[in-house]
Scaffold this motif. Structure first.
Motif, short mmCIF file in Angstrom:
data_model
loop_
_atom_site.label_atom_id
_atom_site.label_comp_id
_atom_site.label_asym_id
_atom_site.label_seq_id
_atom_site.Cartn_x
_atom_site.Cartn_y
_atom_site.Cartn_z
N LEU A 733 0.83 -1.20 0.00
CA LEU A 733 0.00 0.00 0.00
C LEU A 733 0.87 1.26 0.00
N LEU A 734 1.91 1.28 0.83
CA LEU A 734 2.79 2.44 0.90
C LEU A 734 3.51 2.67 -0.43
N LEU A 735 3.98 1.58 -1.03
CA LEU A 735 4.63 1.71 -2.34
C LEU A 735 3.69 2.35 -3.35
N LYS A 817 12.59 -0.67 1.45
CA LYS A 817 11.86 -0.98 0.22
C LYS A 817 11.45 0.31 -0.50
N LEU A 818 11.00 1.30 0.26
CA LEU A 818 10.60 2.57 -0.33
C LEU A 818 11.79 3.27 -0.98
N LYS A 819 12.94 3.22 -0.32
CA LYS A 819 14.14 3.84 -0.90
C LYS A 819 14.48 3.20 -2.23
N LEU A 820 14.38 1.87 -2.30
CA LEU A 820 14.78 1.17 -3.53
C LEU A 820 13.80 1.42 -4.66
N GLU A 821 12.51 1.46 -4.35
CA GLU A 821 11.51 1.45 -5.41
C GLU A 821 10.85 2.80 -5.68
N VAL A 822 11.00 3.76 -4.75
CA VAL A 822 10.31 5.04 -4.95
C VAL A 822 11.26 6.23 -4.80
N PHE A 823 11.97 6.31 -3.69
CA PHE A 823 12.67 7.54 -3.34
C PHE A 823 13.98 7.76 -4.08
N SER A 824 14.54 6.72 -4.66
CA SER A 824 15.86 6.87 -5.27
C SER A 824 15.84 6.93 -6.79
N GLY A 825 14.66 7.06 -7.37
CA GLY A 825 14.58 7.12 -8.83
C GLY A 825 15.17 8.40 -9.39
N GLU A 826 15.69 8.33 -10.58
CA GLU A 826 16.31 9.50 -11.20
C GLU A 826 15.30 10.60 -11.51
N ASP A 827 14.04 10.20 -11.74
CA ASP A 827 13.04 11.20 -12.12
C ASP A 827 12.21 11.69 -10.94
N VAL A 828 12.65 11.37 -9.72
CA VAL A 828 11.91 11.83 -8.54
C VAL A 828 12.15 13.32 -8.35
N HIS A 829 11.08 14.08 -8.18
CA HIS A 829 11.21 15.53 -8.02
C HIS A 829 11.72 15.85 -6.62
N PRO A 830 12.65 16.80 -6.49
CA PRO A 830 13.20 17.13 -5.15
C PRO A 830 12.14 17.61 -4.17
N LEU A 831 11.08 18.25 -4.67
CA LEU A 831 10.03 18.72 -3.78
C LEU A 831 9.24 17.56 -3.19
N PHE A 832 9.10 16.49 -3.96
CA PHE A 832 8.46 15.26 -3.48
C PHE A 832 9.27 14.68 -2.32
N LEU A 833 10.59 14.61 -2.50
CA LEU A 833 11.45 14.09 -1.44
C LEU A 833 11.47 15.03 -0.24
N GLN A 834 11.47 16.32 -0.50
CA GLN A 834 11.50 17.28 0.60
C GLN A 834 10.28 17.11 1.50
N ALA A 835 9.11 16.91 0.91
CA ALA A 835 7.89 16.73 1.68
C ALA A 835 7.98 15.50 2.58
N ILE A 836 8.49 14.41 2.02
CA ILE A 836 8.58 13.16 2.79
C ILE A 836 9.65 13.25 3.86
N PHE A 837 10.82 13.75 3.49
CA PHE A 837 11.93 13.79 4.45
C PHE A 837 11.63 14.75 5.61
N SER A 838 11.01 15.88 5.32
CA SER A 838 10.68 16.80 6.41
C SER A 838 9.67 16.18 7.36
N ALA A 839 8.72 15.41 6.83
CA ALA A 839 7.72 14.76 7.68
C ALA A 839 8.33 13.65 8.52
N LEU A 840 9.37 12.99 7.99
CA LEU A 840 10.02 11.89 8.70
C LEU A 840 11.22 12.35 9.53
N GLN A 841 11.47 13.67 9.56
CA GLN A 841 12.60 14.22 10.31
C GLN A 841 13.95 13.78 9.73
#
Length: 845
Positions: A733-735, A817-841
């Protein structure tokens, strides 16, 4: 309740008006006389009850401290035991990380110092122990800076206790308290600022108009410095011990034993951003970050109140909310009658709204604050309702800057609040929102409030409530009539689908079983008309039968849910099923949400199907104009994680029962073996020495306890299997959730070079010209369309942050699993990562 207990509870209380401390002395003397006599009869009962009052009515701590000081003059042993109990409770709180107990007990010890009960030097040792632990924690070499939340909390506890005893410490041990203050300043120089996102525009300095960059610890330090420079004089803390100073100086001081602070976990061996973020998140869960009270109102509303007095009043209010959370009327009564000599309605409103909007989540449900605010409006009818209305107007003006999660809470609170006051509000003040684009946050706020009001009442009532701004009727939802496709209206051509629906309706009235109905569908409708027509006929007809009420709908789903399950066994078809449900209830957002929630509960649709439906084209374009997709997605996530939580609780309970069963089984076997060992020799042959009936009973007990243990172990294995399956489903579900967010954001977010943060995204619209060129077809593009896209991005990123923050505890186990399949893709927008990383500290760099 006995007389002495009532006296302890009511000590220092006033009538409904704001009072002064002039009669505290009489109250304390009366209570002292009664308690002194009661100690002689039942001293063992007095001590724990007195401590309980001090801990759970902490705004009265100076009064209880003075009372104990007077008791110390005549019964040193009794007071010595109280001090020992306070110290023991304080150490237990430190060991368990009970933040509220640590804070309140340190305040209590400081108050006991004022009453000549505790030796000042021993309290300084407590302060320095906490401060030393804090400094060590944030030290890069010796400690673990990821646990700064714990260090900050210890420093906050020291600073927050000083208003209750700073004057006495400065008078009796000036060098020692100065050493503590210097140590705190040194700590602040090595810690990292931890500002609160989403609410910074309300975190203003006391005399400034620009937002302050200081976090809660730095702000409290400034207030304390101001207090110290003012000779430790403040109005908000009663000082009843001064009325008895001539007597209290004869009391015997009691020493505090050394304390031991909990050491934070060791730093992660792998200093990756994720590991640092995980520890920081764990620390914040154990020692929640405290944000500064929101300065919603202009400074002139409370201009005569010192900064430290504002903090003390906030402490009083938060303590009452905490300890009286099960007694809303008593809570409101205490909040309206705090022991301070000035008016504080504005401070009270700001504190309550600070809690409602607190990120990542408030201590209590929004409903609790709703009830308290409602009771305060009734308790202070001449003052508080107008203050609340002013707070709503101020928040409304800043609604576009508010975090999405906080905005949703404000909508829920406001609609519920109005429902308790006959939906009265000067809507004409906000009628101008109709001139704003449909996606404008103010317009969406008004629209969502009105829709929530309709849920809490009925359409005509809400229409009547906005008669002074009748144009706002445009924002009301359509009347909650279902969109039934096969109604037999006059002049309407009857198709074959109408006949099939009528036949299905007849079978339901005849109470045919779900199996018989499914056989008829598979034989009659599906082969001739195909899946889409079959699904439309079945969904429309069954939902129409259950459309009269929630109960009717639930009954239909319980009886014929198997039909939906058989027709839609996979996610693709379940998405189509959800689309049909949405089409039928398109005029009733509440029934849409409830129907989908029930379907998920009955396992007719999966949580993944709901995520896919929410991110389908029919909903994506509405992300910034309606909360409905987010409500449905939130319900699905809540139900998923509630199921995991329930399974974990079941496993914990069964594990405890297994241990009990093991012990019972072992005891039964031991008792049987002991009985069997008692053999007698009769005529050279061994015979049982125990009664045969008893032996039979013991064997039966062994058998039953053994069966009970086996049964519990089997239940435990079954629950663990269900939990493992649920966790696997959660990972999938998270993926899907983050992949869906990433995909839709990638399509609409500006290029990374133009928007690497939310601030960049906001400023892009401000810097845009009135007309720009559409890069796809070269046609001119209006400014409102550009704003539409950017507001969509802001809303979607806001909800991404909110969901990530809310379910962070469940996201962390699946991070690899999320790092491998979602967060580390070349086409991931930095704002998408910023939202997740700020929420996860997680540190961004």
């Amino acid at each position: 309740m006995s007389n002495w207990k009532t006296l302890l509870l009511r000590i220092g209380e006033k009538g409904p008006e704001y009072g002064t401390s002039s009669d505290f002395k009489d109250h304390i003397e009366t209570c002292f006389g009664v308690i002194r006599r009661e100690i002689e009869r039942s001293g063992d009962q007095v001590s724990p009850y007195l401590l309980q009052c001090a801990e759970q009515l902490p705004h009265k701590i100076p009064l209880y401290g003075t009372l104990i000081g007077l008791l110390n003059l005549e019964n040193e042993d009794f007071v010595r035991k109280i001090v020992e109990s306070v110290q023991a409770n304080f150490q237990v709180a430190l060991d368990s990380g009970n933040c509220n107990s640590i804070r309140i007990l340190l305040r209590f010890m400081t108050s006991l110092l004022c009453s000549k009960v505790i030796q000042p030097a021993s309290l300084i040792v407590v302060f320095e122990t906490l401060l030393s632990s804090a400094a060590t924690t944030v030290d890069e070499e010796k400690g673990n800076p990821s646990w700064q939340a714990q260090a900050d909390f210890y420093v906050i506890c020291i600073l927050s206790s000083l208003p209750w005893g700073g004057a006495e410490l400065a008078e009796q041990v000036p060098d020692e308290i100065e050493r503590v203050l210097v140590g705190i300043q040194a700590y602040l120089s090595i810690r990292k600022n931890s500002s609160s996102s989403g609410l910074n525009f309300f975190l203003k300095g006391e005399s400034e108009n620009s937002p302050s960059e200081k976090d809660f610890v730095e702000d409290l330090w400034d207030r304390t410095q101001s207090l110290a420079s003012n000779g430790w004089k403040l109005d908000s803390v009663p000082r009843p011990h001064l009325s008895f100073e001539a007597q209290l100086v004869a009391g015997k001081f009691h020493e505090l034993r050394p304390i031991k602070c909990m050491e934070p976990p060791s730093p992660p061996s792998d200093h990756s951003r994720e590991n640092i973020g995980k520890q920081k998140h764990d620390a914040l869960m154990r020692y929640p970050q405290r944000i500064r009270r929101l300065n919603i109102f202009p400074a002139n509303k409370t201009e005569d109140v010192q900064p430290i007095d504002r903090f003390v009043v906030e402490e009083y209010l938060l303590d009452v909310l905490l300890y009286l959370n099960g007694c809303r009327k008593e809570c409101a009564s205490y909040m309206a009658n705090l022991p301070v000599p000035f008016r504080y309605e504005y401070l009270m409103a700001e504190t309550l709204f600070s809690q409602i909007l607190l990120l990542p989540q408030p201590p209590f449900k929004t409903l609790y604050y709703t009830l308290v605010i409602m009771d305060l409006c009734k308790a202070l009818p001449g003052a508080f309702p107008a203050v609340v209305a002013g707070a709503v107007r101020a928040l409304f003006e800043k609604i576009s800057d508010l975090d999405m999660e906080s905005r949703t809470r404000l909508i829920l609170w406001f609609s519920h609040h109005l429902s308790n006051f006959q939906f009265i509000w000067p809507w004409e003040e906000w009628s101008y929102v109709l001139d704003l684009p449909k996606w404008a946050p103010k317009r969406v706020f008004v629209q969502e409030v009105l829709q929530r009001e309709v849920r809490l009442s009925y359409w005509d009532k809400i229409k009547q409530s906005i008669e002074n701004a009748s144009a706002l009727e445009e924002l009301l939802p359509a009347k909650a009539a279902p969109a039934y496709r096969y109604s037999l209206e006059e002049g309407k051509e009857k198709t074959e689908e109408h006949q099939l629906s009528a036949e299905l309706n007849r079978k339901v009235k005849e109470k045919q079983s779900a199996r018989d109905m499914m056989s008829w569908i598979e034989e009659t409708i599906y082969p001739v008309h195909g899946f889409e027509v079959t699904l439309t006929v079945v969904v429309q007809t069954l939902l129409e039968i259950g459309s009269k009420s929630f109960t009717h709908m639930v009954t239909v789903l319980e009886r014929y849910g198997q039909v939906f399950g058989k027709l839609c066994p996979d996610n693709d078809k379940q998405v189509m099923l959800l689309s049909q449900v949405s089409a039928y209830w398109k005029n009733n957002a509440q029934m849409t949400a409830v129907a989908m929630d029930r379907m998920m509960g009955y396992r007719l649709v999966s949580n993944q199907a709901i995520v896919r439906w929410v991110f389908s084209p029919e909903n994506v374009d509405q992300f910034h104009m309606s909360d409905q997709p987010w409500e449905i997605l939130g319900n699905a996530l809540n139900k998923t994680y509630n199921r995991i939580s329930d399974l974990r609780k079941d496993i914990s309970n069964i594990t405890k029962n297994v241990l009990v069963a093991e012990k019972a089984s072992a005891n039964a076997r031991a008792e049987l073996e002991a009985a069997e060992s008692k053999l007698s020799i009769v005529e050279g042959e061994p015979v049982l020495g125990e009664n045969p009936g008893k032996m039979k009973r013991l064997k039966s007990t062994v058998e039953k306890t053994g069966e009970a243990e086996v049964s519990l172990r089997e239940s435990l294995e079954a629950k663990e299997a269900l939990l493992n399956r649920a966790l696997s489903e959660t990972e999938a579900l998270l993926l899907l959730l983050f992949q869906s967010f990433s995909a839709v954001l990638k399509e609409r977010l500006p290029e990374p070079a133009k928007a690497r943060s939310l601030e960049d995204l906001k400023s892009e619209d401000e810097n845009s010209s009135a007309m720009e060129v559409d890069t796809e077809n070269g046609n001119p593009k209006k400014r409102s369309e550009i704003g539409d896209r950017e507001q969509w991005c802001l809303s979607t990123v806001g909800y991404l942050t909110a969901f990530t923050r809310q379910y962070a505890n469940e996201i962390w186990p699946h991070m690899e699993k999320l790092k491998l399949e979602v967060f580390s893709g070349e086409d991931v927008h930095p704002l998408f990562l910023q939202a997740i990383f700020s929420a996860l500290q997680i540190p961004l760099q």
